[in-house]
Write an enzyme that holds these catalytic residues in place. Structure first.
Site, PDB file in Angstrom:
ATOM      1  N   HIS A   1       0.857  -1.186   0.000  1.00 28.98           N
ATOM      2  CA  HIS A   1       0.000   0.000   0.000  1.00 28.98           C
ATOM      3  C   HIS A   1       0.892   1.235   0.000  1.00 28.98           C
ATOM      4  CE1 HIS A   1      -3.794  -2.060   1.884  1.00 28.98           C
ATOM      5  NE2 HIS A   1      -3.249  -2.782   0.913  1.00 28.98           N
TER       6      HIS A   1
ATOM      7  N   GLU B   1       1.127   3.780   1.979  1.00 26.82           N
ATOM      8  CA  GLU B   1       1.720   4.133   3.270  1.00 26.82           C
ATOM      9  C   GLU B   1       2.854   3.189   3.651  1.00 26.82           C
ATOM     10  OE1 GLU B   1      -2.708   5.281   3.493  1.00 26.82           O
ATOM     11  OE2 GLU B   1      -1.517   3.663   2.622  1.00 26.82           O
TER      12      GLU B   1
ATOM     13  N   CYS C   1      -1.910  -0.412   7.322  1.00 25.54           N
ATOM     14  CA  CYS C   1      -1.091   0.796   7.204  1.00 25.54           C
ATOM     15  C   CYS C   1      -1.051   1.572   8.511  1.00 25.54           C
ATOM     16  CB  CYS C   1      -1.614   1.671   6.071  1.00 25.54           C
ATOM     17  SG  CYS C   1      -1.393   0.908   4.449  1.00 25.54           S
TER      18      CYS C   1
END
Length: 150
Positions: A47, A49, A80
């Site tokens: 992801h 992040e 995250c």
């Protein structure tokens, strides 16, 4: 924040994956930036992040991002958010909400629901194995006086 939003838009326009971007800043300077890389890397943990945390840690030569801030185009998912806490990032700025993400097919609510359930009621089966054999490593870690705490 505009940089994170621009990364999310670029990711979609280029067909690279989901509309998510993140930037880590320290003392007003951009340390790292990344968009969501799940599709091109075949990595479900990539992801925006998590990817930007990895880059910032490499850039700074540390796993402790205390004093850094993260700007993300969407409220972080549970994975995250956990990574942000583990990295000790000092503040989160976000644009879209988790409800906005759910409205376009990125709904993480089931994970929050699962965490509230006892293990035996979760959709994913849990089974503990070989705890006694695993304990020596924990005992050894606890006994080390000059370890790098994280």
């Amino acid at each position: 924040m505009q940089m994170a939003i621009d990364l999310s838009e670029y990711n979609v326009k280029q067909g690279l994956g989901g509309p998510f971007g993140a930037v880590i800043v320290k003392d007003g300077m951009v340390i790292a930036r990344s968009a969501n890389k799940v599709v091109p890397t075949n990595d479900p943990t990539a992801h925006a992040e998590v990817s930007v945390i990895r880059l910032a840690c490499q850039e700074m030569g540390t796993f402790n991002l205390e004093g850094c801030e993260i700007y993300t185009s969407c409220e972080p998912c549970p994975m995250c958010l956990g990574a942000i806490y583990w990295a000790r990032i000092s503040k989160i700025y976000y644009a879209n909400t988790k409800a906005d993400a759910a409205a376009i097919g990125f709904d993480d609510h089931f994970i929050y629901d699962e965490l509230e359930l006892p293990m035996e009621k979760r959709k994913l089966p849990f089974e503990q194995l070989m705890r006694n054999e695993a304990q020596p490593a924990f005992k050894h870690w606890k006994s080390i006086e000059d370890k790098d705490e994280y």
